[in-house]
Design an enzyme around this catalytic site. Sequence first.
Site, PDB file in Angstrom:
ATOM      1  N   SER A 153       0.861  -1.187   0.000  1.00 55.93           N
ATOM      2  CA  SER A 153       0.000   0.000   0.000  1.00 55.93           C
ATOM      3  C   SER A 153       0.893   1.232   0.000  1.00 55.93           C
ATOM      4  O   SER A 153       2.032   1.178   0.499  1.00 55.93           O
ATOM      5  CB  SER A 153      -0.879   0.009   1.263  1.00 55.93           C
ATOM      6  OG  SER A 153      -1.476   1.278   1.448  1.00 55.93           O
ATOM      7  N   TYR A 166      -1.608  -1.181  10.419  1.00 49.11           N
ATOM      8  CA  TYR A 166      -1.721  -1.358   8.967  1.00 49.11           C
ATOM      9  C   TYR A 166      -0.432  -0.889   8.276  1.00 49.11           C
ATOM     10  O   TYR A 166       0.132  -1.607   7.434  1.00 49.11           O
ATOM     11  CB  TYR A 166      -2.922  -0.577   8.433  1.00 49.11           C
ATOM     12  CG  TYR A 166      -3.193  -0.798   6.960  1.00 49.11           C
ATOM     13  CD1 TYR A 166      -3.962  -1.877   6.530  1.00 49.11           C
ATOM     14  CD2 TYR A 166      -2.683   0.070   5.994  1.00 49.11           C
ATOM     15  CE1 TYR A 166      -4.221  -2.091   5.178  1.00 49.11           C
ATOM     16  CE2 TYR A 166      -2.936  -0.129   4.646  1.00 49.11           C
ATOM     17  CZ  TYR A 166      -3.709  -1.209   4.238  1.00 49.11           C
ATOM     18  OH  TYR A 166      -3.949  -1.406   2.892  1.00 49.11           O
TER      19      TYR A 166
HETATM   20  N1  LIG Z   1      -8.699  -0.861  -1.795  1.00 54.88           N
HETATM   21  C1  LIG Z   1      -7.695  -0.039  -1.599  1.00 54.88           C
HETATM   22  O1  LIG Z   1      -7.833   1.199  -1.706  1.00 54.88           O
HETATM   23  C2  LIG Z   1      -6.329  -0.575  -1.240  1.00 54.88           C
HETATM   24  C3  LIG Z   1      -5.261   0.323  -1.204  1.00 54.88           C
HETATM   25  C4  LIG Z   1      -3.998  -0.128  -0.881  1.00 54.88           C
HETATM   26  C5  LIG Z   1      -3.803  -1.470  -0.617  1.00 54.88           C
HETATM   27  N2  LIG Z   1      -4.848  -2.334  -0.650  1.00 54.88           N
HETATM   28  C6  LIG Z   1      -4.576  -3.739  -0.328  1.00 54.88           C
HETATM   29  O2  LIG Z   1      -5.126  -4.576  -1.308  1.00 54.88           O
HETATM   30  C7  LIG Z   1      -5.501  -5.810  -0.716  1.00 54.88           C
HETATM   31  C8  LIG Z   1      -6.953  -6.110  -1.035  1.00 54.88           C
HETATM   32  O3  LIG Z   1      -7.736  -5.043  -0.495  1.00 54.88           O
HETATM   33  P1  LIG Z   1      -9.242  -4.796  -0.962  1.00 54.88           P
HETATM   34  O4  LIG Z   1      -9.493  -3.348  -0.827  1.00 54.88           O
HETATM   35  O5  LIG Z   1      -9.499  -5.481  -2.228  1.00 54.88           O
HETATM   36  O6  LIG Z   1     -10.014  -5.530   0.244  1.00 54.88           O
HETATM   37  P2  LIG Z   1     -11.389  -6.330   0.219  1.00 54.88           P
HETATM   38  O7  LIG Z   1     -11.807  -6.375   1.653  1.00 54.88           O
HETATM   39  O8  LIG Z   1     -12.321  -5.778  -0.802  1.00 54.88           O
HETATM   40  O9  LIG Z   1     -10.971  -7.798  -0.234  1.00 54.88           O
HETATM   41  C9  LIG Z   1     -10.111  -8.562   0.544  1.00 54.88           C
HETATM   42  C10 LIG Z   1     -10.369 -10.037   0.304  1.00 54.88           C
HETATM   43  O10 LIG Z   1      -9.424 -10.760   1.111  1.00 54.88           O
HETATM   44  C11 LIG Z   1     -10.132 -11.766   1.842  1.00 54.88           C
HETATM   45  N3  LIG Z   1      -9.420 -12.044   3.084  1.00 54.88           N
HETATM   46  C12 LIG Z   1      -9.341 -11.265   4.196  1.00 54.88           C
HETATM   47  N4  LIG Z   1      -8.614 -11.881   5.139  1.00 54.88           N
HETATM   48  C13 LIG Z   1      -8.224 -13.078   4.608  1.00 54.88           C
HETATM   49  C14 LIG Z   1      -7.453 -14.158   5.117  1.00 54.88           C
HETATM   50  N5  LIG Z   1      -6.967 -14.173   6.371  1.00 54.88           N
HETATM   51  N6  LIG Z   1      -7.229 -15.217   4.306  1.00 54.88           N
HETATM   52  C15 LIG Z   1      -7.739 -15.242   3.053  1.00 54.88           C
HETATM   53  N7  LIG Z   1      -8.493 -14.259   2.533  1.00 54.88           N
HETATM   54  C16 LIG Z   1      -8.733 -13.191   3.313  1.00 54.88           C
HETATM   55  C17 LIG Z   1     -11.520 -11.182   2.074  1.00 54.88           C
HETATM   56  O11 LIG Z   1     -12.472 -12.198   2.343  1.00 54.88           O
HETATM   57  C18 LIG Z   1     -11.758 -10.457   0.751  1.00 54.88           C
HETATM   58  O12 LIG Z   1     -12.355 -11.295  -0.211  1.00 54.88           O
HETATM   59  C19 LIG Z   1      -5.223  -5.685   0.787  1.00 54.88           C
HETATM   60  O13 LIG Z   1      -3.976  -6.252   1.089  1.00 54.88           O
HETATM   61  C20 LIG Z   1      -5.205  -4.180   0.980  1.00 54.88           C
HETATM   62  O14 LIG Z   1      -4.431  -3.820   2.106  1.00 54.88           O
HETATM   63  C21 LIG Z   1      -6.109  -1.922  -0.947  1.00 54.88           C
END
Ligand SMILES: NC(=O)c1ccc[n+]([C@@H]2O[C@H](COP(=O)([O-])OP(=O)(O)OC[C@H]3O[C@@H](n4cnc5c(N)ncnc54)[C@H](O)[C@@H]3O)[C@@H](O)[C@H]2O)c1
Length: 266
Positions: A153, A166
């Site tokens: 991130s 985080y």
């Molecule tokens: N959306 C953003 O703006 C953003 C920005 C920077 C980084 N990220 C990173 O991208 C990644 C995905 O984020 P997102 O926004 O798509 O989140 P999201 O919550 O939409 O999706 C996350 C998915 O991971 C699954 N998950 C959670 N814990 C788990 C575990 N212990 N084992 C297996 N699966 C698990 C959830 O069930 C979900 O389907 C994360 O690592 C997040 O930190 C997201």
Amino acid sequence: MPKTPAITVHDALPMRDRVVLITGGAQGVGRGIAQAVLGAGGSVMIGDLDVDAGHACLQEWQVGHRAAFHKLDVAREASVRRWVDAALARFGHIDGLVNNAGIANPHQGPLHELSLETWNRYLGTNLTGAFLCSKHALPSLATARGAIVNIASTRALQSEPDTEAYAASKGGLVALTHAMAVSAGPAVRVNAILPGWITTDAWQKPQARQHPKLHRRDHAQHPAGRVGSPEDIGALAVYLLGQQSSFVTGQHFVVDGGMTIKMQYV
Ligand SMILES: NC(=O)c1ccc[n+]([C@@H]2O[C@H](COP(=O)([O-])OP(=O)(O)OC[C@H]3O[C@@H](n4cnc5c(N)ncnc54)[C@H](O)[C@@H]3O)[C@@H](O)[C@H]2O)c1
């Protein structure tokens, strides 16, 4: 209910015959990466805690034998081992791993109130999860001369208040990336993507899917003129997983529409 964008098929099919494991691949950014790999001709094994979301992907994609789902908790080693074994049993080889699963909410409250339990939960999923999946996929990845992509991130580089757990988990992921790149090379390359603001409302399982609630100012504050989508992350992930990036390892790439290069004095 909004429609999740369909798979966009690439003419060149750079992922043809390649099998990519994607943690948290059933929703959000992970689903975007899975669809990008499928659109580039590859096969995916998605692992996710959310079984309904995993099954919904398979039903909506309709790509037959090229996609599989297995329940996964990245924070539990036995679960990770079973997931990797299931992928090998199904596809016979592993060419790529995307460590995407994470607790995506960066805000945990003030540091003096942050419980050790919450701290450990963030680190356990976001950082230890990537270590465990990499550890168990590594022998197969090495045989295939494959690649790992870690989804960190921009919060590995900059912070808002009350986001210690985080931010630390994502900073750790960047360090894990260059450490693993040195240890696992030349057989396996390891890179990280640092997404900025990615809107995922339309990329959830059907019952949780929503139209993104974004304002004009949300888009306008980005030098690129818009908030990001899972497809933006998927496009770079395909490049980093494929042969075109064979001279790129140990690096981290910011994909944030330019937000982190803006100087802020107000
Ligand atoms: N959306 C953003 O703006 C953003 C920005 C920077 C980084 N990220 C990173 O991208 C990644 C995905 O984020 P997102 O926004 O798509 O989140 P999201 O919550 O939409 O999706 C996350 C998915 O991971 C699954 N998950 C959670 N814990 C788990 C575990 N212990 N084992 C297996 N699966 C698990 C959830 O069930 C979900 O389907 C994360 O690592 C997040 O930190 C997201």
